[in-house]
Write a protein that holds these residues in place. Structure first.
Motif, PDB file in Angstrom:
ATOM      1  N   THR A  18      -5.186 -11.199   1.187  1.00  0.00           N
ATOM      2  CA  THR A  18      -6.231 -12.144   1.599  1.00  0.00           C
ATOM      3  C   THR A  18      -7.130 -11.554   2.690  1.00  0.00           C
ATOM      4  O   THR A  18      -8.114 -12.164   3.074  1.00  0.00           O
ATOM      5  CB  THR A  18      -5.598 -13.429   2.174  1.00  0.00           C
ATOM      6  OG1 THR A  18      -4.747 -13.057   3.255  1.00  0.00           O
ATOM      7  CG2 THR A  18      -4.809 -14.186   1.136  1.00  0.00           C
ATOM      8  N   GLY A  19      -6.734 -10.408   3.220  1.00  0.00           N
ATOM      9  CA  GLY A  19      -7.511  -9.812   4.311  1.00  0.00           C
ATOM     10  C   GLY A  19      -7.233 -10.470   5.650  1.00  0.00           C
ATOM     11  O   GLY A  19      -7.920 -10.224   6.642  1.00  0.00           O
TER      12      GLY A  19
ATOM     13  N   SER B 123      -8.231  -1.880  -1.868  1.00  0.00           N
ATOM     14  CA  SER B 123      -7.284  -2.996  -1.903  1.00  0.00           C
ATOM     15  C   SER B 123      -7.928  -4.307  -2.342  1.00  0.00           C
ATOM     16  O   SER B 123      -7.238  -5.294  -2.558  1.00  0.00           O
ATOM     17  CB  SER B 123      -6.634  -3.167  -0.519  1.00  0.00           C
ATOM     18  OG  SER B 123      -7.628  -3.298   0.449  1.00  0.00           O
TER      19      SER B 123
ATOM     20  N   TYR C 216       0.822  -1.212   0.000  1.00  0.00           N
ATOM     21  CA  TYR C 216       0.000   0.000   0.000  1.00  0.00           C
ATOM     22  C   TYR C 216       0.863   1.273   0.000  1.00  0.00           C
ATOM     23  O   TYR C 216       0.417   2.341   0.385  1.00  0.00           O
ATOM     24  CB  TYR C 216      -0.981  -0.013   1.184  1.00  0.00           C
ATOM     25  CG  TYR C 216      -1.809  -1.278   1.190  1.00  0.00           C
ATOM     26  CD1 TYR C 216      -2.754  -1.493   0.190  1.00  0.00           C
ATOM     27  CD2 TYR C 216      -1.614  -2.263   2.148  1.00  0.00           C
ATOM     28  CE1 TYR C 216      -3.486  -2.678   0.158  1.00  0.00           C
ATOM     29  CE2 TYR C 216      -2.345  -3.438   2.129  1.00  0.00           C
ATOM     30  CZ  TYR C 216      -3.281  -3.642   1.126  1.00  0.00           C
ATOM     31  OH  TYR C 216      -3.993  -4.797   1.073  1.00  0.00           O
TER      32      TYR C 216
ATOM     33  N   ALA D  33      -5.108  -9.299  10.764  1.00  0.00           N
ATOM     34  CA  ALA D  33      -5.763 -10.132  11.793  1.00  0.00           C
ATOM     35  C   ALA D  33      -4.731 -11.064  12.415  1.00  0.00           C
ATOM     36  O   ALA D  33      -4.736 -11.300  13.635  1.00  0.00           O
ATOM     37  CB  ALA D  33      -6.892 -10.935  11.169  1.00  0.00           C
TER      38      ALA D  33
ATOM     39  N   ILE E  51      -9.907  -2.744   9.814  1.00  0.00           N
ATOM     40  CA  ILE E  51      -8.853  -3.450   9.059  1.00  0.00           C
ATOM     41  C   ILE E  51      -8.237  -4.628   9.816  1.00  0.00           C
ATOM     42  O   ILE E  51      -7.612  -5.486   9.222  1.00  0.00           O
ATOM     43  CB  ILE E  51      -7.727  -2.488   8.603  1.00  0.00           C
ATOM     44  CG1 ILE E  51      -7.190  -1.712   9.806  1.00  0.00           C
ATOM     45  CG2 ILE E  51      -8.190  -1.566   7.495  1.00  0.00           C
ATOM     46  CD1 ILE E  51      -5.950  -0.905   9.483  1.00  0.00           C
TER      47      ILE E  51
ATOM     48  N   GLY F 265      -3.806 -10.658   6.843  1.00  0.00           N
ATOM     49  CA  GLY F 265      -2.486 -10.215   7.325  1.00  0.00           C
ATOM     50  C   GLY F 265      -2.543  -9.498   8.668  1.00  0.00           C
ATOM     51  O   GLY F 265      -1.863  -9.886   9.619  1.00  0.00           O
TER      52      GLY F 265
ATOM     53  N   PHE G  18       2.028   1.495  11.956  1.00  0.00           N
ATOM     54  CA  PHE G  18       1.494   0.416  12.790  1.00  0.00           C
ATOM     55  C   PHE G  18       2.475   0.201  13.944  1.00  0.00           C
ATOM     56  O   PHE G  18       3.677   0.084  13.728  1.00  0.00           O
ATOM     57  CB  PHE G  18       1.358  -0.874  11.972  1.00  0.00           C
ATOM     58  CG  PHE G  18       0.195  -0.827  11.020  1.00  0.00           C
ATOM     59  CD1 PHE G  18      -1.044  -1.327  11.380  1.00  0.00           C
ATOM     60  CD2 PHE G  18       0.339  -0.260   9.750  1.00  0.00           C
ATOM     61  CE1 PHE G  18      -2.125  -1.272  10.499  1.00  0.00           C
ATOM     62  CE2 PHE G  18      -0.726  -0.202   8.876  1.00  0.00           C
ATOM     63  CZ  PHE G  18      -1.973  -0.707   9.261  1.00  0.00           C
TER      64      PHE G  18
HETATM   65  P1  ADP Z   1      -4.585  -7.707   2.993  1.00  0.00           P
HETATM   66  O1  ADP Z   1      -4.192  -9.094   2.711  1.00  0.00           O
HETATM   67  O2  ADP Z   1      -5.721  -7.231   2.196  1.00  0.00           O
HETATM   68  O3  ADP Z   1      -3.441  -6.768   3.003  1.00  0.00           O
HETATM   69  P2  ADP Z   1      -4.597  -7.138   5.771  1.00  0.00           P
HETATM   70  O4  ADP Z   1      -5.333  -7.727   6.875  1.00  0.00           O
HETATM   71  O5  ADP Z   1      -3.127  -7.179   5.815  1.00  0.00           O
HETATM   72  O6  ADP Z   1      -5.156  -7.771   4.471  1.00  0.00           O
HETATM   73  O7  ADP Z   1      -5.033  -5.629   5.678  1.00  0.00           O
HETATM   74  C1  ADP Z   1      -6.373  -5.291   5.721  1.00  0.00           C
HETATM   75  C2  ADP Z   1      -6.617  -3.984   4.979  1.00  0.00           C
HETATM   76  O8  ADP Z   1      -5.973  -2.908   5.674  1.00  0.00           O
HETATM   77  C3  ADP Z   1      -5.991  -3.961   3.646  1.00  0.00           C
HETATM   78  O9  ADP Z   1      -6.908  -4.475   2.723  1.00  0.00           O
HETATM   79  C4  ADP Z   1      -5.688  -2.513   3.414  1.00  0.00           C
HETATM   80  O10 ADP Z   1      -6.807  -1.882   2.887  1.00  0.00           O
HETATM   81  C5  ADP Z   1      -5.454  -1.961   4.779  1.00  0.00           C
HETATM   82  N1  ADP Z   1      -4.018  -1.789   5.062  1.00  0.00           N
HETATM   83  C6  ADP Z   1      -3.218  -2.623   5.714  1.00  0.00           C
HETATM   84  N2  ADP Z   1      -1.952  -2.139   5.817  1.00  0.00           N
HETATM   85  C7  ADP Z   1      -1.982  -0.933   5.216  1.00  0.00           C
HETATM   86  C8  ADP Z   1      -1.000   0.092   4.987  1.00  0.00           C
HETATM   87  N3  ADP Z   1       0.264  -0.034   5.411  1.00  0.00           N
HETATM   88  N4  ADP Z   1      -1.410   1.197   4.342  1.00  0.00           N
HETATM   89  C9  ADP Z   1      -2.665   1.340   3.934  1.00  0.00           C
HETATM   90  N5  ADP Z   1      -3.632   0.432   4.113  1.00  0.00           N
HETATM   91  C10 ADP Z   1      -3.296  -0.704   4.740  1.00  0.00           C
END
Ligand code: ADP
Length: 473
Positions: A430-431, A424, A377, A435, A414, A433, A460
Motif C-alpha cells: 500500500t506504500g 513494487s 522484496y 511510513a 521510500i 508500511g 533497515f
Molecule cells: P509497500 O506497501 O509498497 O511495501 P512500504 O512503505 O513498506 O510500502 O515500502 C515503500 C517502498 O520501499 C516499497 O514500495 C519498496 O519499493 C521499497 N522497499 C521497502 N522495503 C524494502 C526492502 N526490504 N527491499 C527492497 N525495497 C524495499
C-alpha cells in the motif's frame, strides 16, 4: 474600570501610586527641611552673638583714646566708657544683637523682642524660645567677661518666621511641582505601558488574522526576549505550528484517501461495466468477481492502514506503554513469521535482553512491516536476518535481507506515505508500511535508517532511546 484597556488601567494604578509616593516624599522633605532650617537659624543666631562679643571694650580713662582718636562709638558706662567697635553688627539677616546691663537696660543695638524679653532672665550661652507680637523668637544670651564688662550681657534674637519664609518657598515649589510631576509620571507610565504591552497587541492581532483570514501561516514572532510576554508569544507560535501541522495532516489525509481509493474503485467500476455489458460465460463472471474481491480487499487494507496511520500521526489513539523485555516480543514475532517461508526465504534472528517501555502492538507493527517487506522484496531462496541489541541506552533493531535492494535515489523517498518504487507498484503493498515504521519510531523519539545496495539487499535499522538491560528499576 472594567471597560478600560489594560494600558489605561496600568497608567491609572501607576499615577495613583506616584501621587501617594510624591506626597509622602514631600511630607518627609518638609519635616526634615523644617528641622534643618530651625537649626540653621539658631546657628546663625549664636554665631552673630559670639562674633559681637569681642567688639566691646571698657575704658576707665579715655583721655588717651580721645587723643589718638582710636575709638569708634563711646557710651558712658559706670565710671568709664564702653567703646563699641564698628564691627559690632546689631542686625544681620534679621538676627538682632543688643547689649544689656544686667538690669535689662538696653545700652546698645536693637531688639524686636525687647518689649517682652526685658523681664526674661539672662541665661549664659543658652537658646530660649519666646513669643512676642504673635511671633515666636529664639533668644540667645552671652555674658561678657573682663575688665569692667562683668555686668554686661549680649542678647541675640531672631524670629522663627525668618525660617518659615524660606519654608513657604519650598511649599510653593511643591504646589507647582507636585501636579507637574504627576502629569509627567502619568505620561511616562502610559508610554511605558504602551511599549510593554505592544506584544499583547501583536498576539491578539495575529490571533484575529488567523481566525478571520484562515491564514495558518501567520506567526506573532516578536523577536528575542526572555520576559513573560515573549514566552507567551512563543507558546502561541508553537500552538499555531501544531494547529497548522494538524490541519495540513488532515488535508493530506483526505487527499490521500481519495487518491488511493480511486484506483481500486475505477477497477471495480470497470469490471462491473464490462460484466454487465452483455451476457458473459460463467468463467468470465467468476474472473470479474475475483478481480472485484481483490480490489475490495485492497481497499479494506488501505483504509485500515490509513486509519491506523492517521491515528498515530495525530496522536489520537490510546497506546499504553508497558515496560517489557523486547527480545521476547521479537522472538515470538520472528518464530511466527519464520513459518511464512515465502519464495523459499529463510528467516533467522538473534536477540539479547533489551528492556524498554513501549506499546507491544505498535512495536509488533513496526517489526512485522519490516519483515513483511523483507519477504516481499526478497529473492528466491534468500535470507532475512533480524537482530536486536542494546547500545548503552538505545534499543537497536535491524532487519537485513539479501533481496532486490533499493536504488540510492529512492532511499530517501521510500519513507514517504504511499511512495512505492516502480518495481513494487501494482503488487499487494500500500506504500504505507515504511511510513508507519517511521511514525512509530518517531512516536518513541527514535529513528529509522536504511542501507541498501541495489540488487544485493537492504538493512533497515531502528533506534529507540530509553532502553535498559533489566526489568528491575
Ligand atoms: P509497500 O506497501 O509498497 O511495501 P512500504 O512503505 O513498506 O510500502 O515500502 C515503500 C517502498 O520501499 C516499497 O514500495 C519498496 O519499493 C521499497 N522497499 C521497502 N522495503 C524494502 C526492502 N526490504 N527491499 C527492497 N525495497 C524495499
Amino acid at each position: 474600570m472594567k471597560n478600560l484597556s489594560i494600558r489605561l488601567k496600568i497608567t491609572l494604578w501607576f499615577t495613583v501610586t506616584m501621587i501617594i509616593v510624591v506626597i509622602f516624599a514631600y511630607l518627609a522633605v518638609f519635616a526634615v527641611s523644617r528641622q534643618i532650617l530651625i537649626k540653621t537659624i539658631q546657628d546663625s543666631l549664636v554665631q552673630n552673638v559670639e562674633n559681637n562679643v569681642d567688639e566691646i571694650e571698657y575704658h576707665s580713662d579715655i583721655s588717651q583714646l580721645l587723643k589718638t582718636h582710636r575709638y569708634d562709638y563711646l557710651i558712658k558706662y559706670g565710671n568709664g566708657y564702653l567703646d563699641i567697635d564698628d564691627d559690632f553688627l546689631s542686625k544681620v539677616n534679621e538676627v538682632y544683637t543688643s547689649l544689656y546691663s544686667k538690669k535689662f537696660v538696653l545700652i546698645y543695638g536693637s531688639n524686636p523682642t525687647s518689649s517682652i524679653t526685658e523681664g526674661l532672665d539672662f541665661k549664659d550661652s543658652k537658646i530660649q524660645k519666646v513669643r512676642s507680637n504673635g511671633n515666636w523668637y529664639y533668644v540667645f544670651d552671652r555674658k561678657l567677661k573682663g575688665n569692667g564688662l562683668d555686668d554686661l550681657w549680649l542678647r541675640g534674637a531672631v524670629s522663627e518666621e525668618q525660617g518659615e519664609r524660606q519654608m513657604s518657598g519650598l511649599i510653593r515649589a511643591a504646589v507647582i511641582l507636585l501636579p507637574l510631576l504627576t502629569i509627567l509620571a502619568s505620561a511616562g507610565g502610559y508610554l511605558i505601558a504602551k511599549h510593554a504591552l505592544k506584544p499583547v497587541q501583536k498576539i491578539s492581532w495575529t490571533a484575529k488574522q488567523i481566525s478571520e483570514g484562515n491564514d495558518l501561516k501567520r506567526r506573532i514572532d516578536i523577536g528575542d526576549g526572555d520576559d513573560e510576554l515573549h514566552h507567551l508569544a512563543a507558546t502561541f507560535d508553537e500552538m499555531f505550528d501544531r494547529l497548522e501541522r494538524a490541519f495540513e495532516q488532515e488535508r493530506q489525509f483526505t487527499s490521500d484517501v481519495s487518491h488511493e481509493l480511486r484506483t481500486p474503485m475505477t477497477v471495480i467500476n470497470a469490471q462491473c461495466e464490462y460484466t454487465l455489458e452483455e451476457e458473459r460465460t460463467v468463467e468470465e463472471y467468476e474472473n470479474a468477481i475475483l478481480v472485484i474481491r481483490r480490489q475490495a480487499r485492497k481497499m479494506t487494507k488501505l483504509i485500515n492502514h490509513m486509519l491506523d496511520f492517521a491515528r498515530l500521526e495525530m496522536r489520537t489513539g490510546k497506546y499504553t506503554d508497558i515496560c517489557l523485555d523486547v527480545s521476547e516480543l521479537v522472538d515470538a514475532i520472528c518464530s511466527d513469521m519464520k513459518l511464512i517461508h515465502e519464495h523459499g526465504i529463510t528467516l533467522e534472528y538473534a536477540t539479547e535482553t533489551v528492556v524498554l517501555s513501549v506499546n507491544p502492538e505498535l512495536f509488533s507493527r513496526l517489526l512485522t512491516n519490516l519483515v513483511s517487506n523483507a519477504y516481499r522484496y526478497g529473492r528466491e531462496n534468500g535470507h532475512i536476518f533480524v537482530h536486536l541489541r542494546r547500545e548503552q541506552t538505545t534499543l537497536v533493531l535491524s532487519v537485513e535481507d539479501d533481496g532486490i535492494g533499493i536504488e540510492e535515489k529512492e532511499q530517501d523517498k521510500i519513507f514517504q506515505r504511499f511512495y512505492q518504487t516502480d518495481s513494487s507498484r501494482g503488487g499487494d503493498g500500500t506504500g504505507l508500511g515504511l511510513a508507519m515504521v517511521c511514525e512509530i519510531a518517531h512516536y518513541y523519539n527514535g529513528t529509522v535508517d536504511v542501507e541498501s545496495v541495489f540488487g544485493h539487499g537492504s538493512t533497515f535499522t531502528v533506534r529507540l532511546p530509553g532502553a535498559t538491560s533489566s526489568l528491575e528499576i
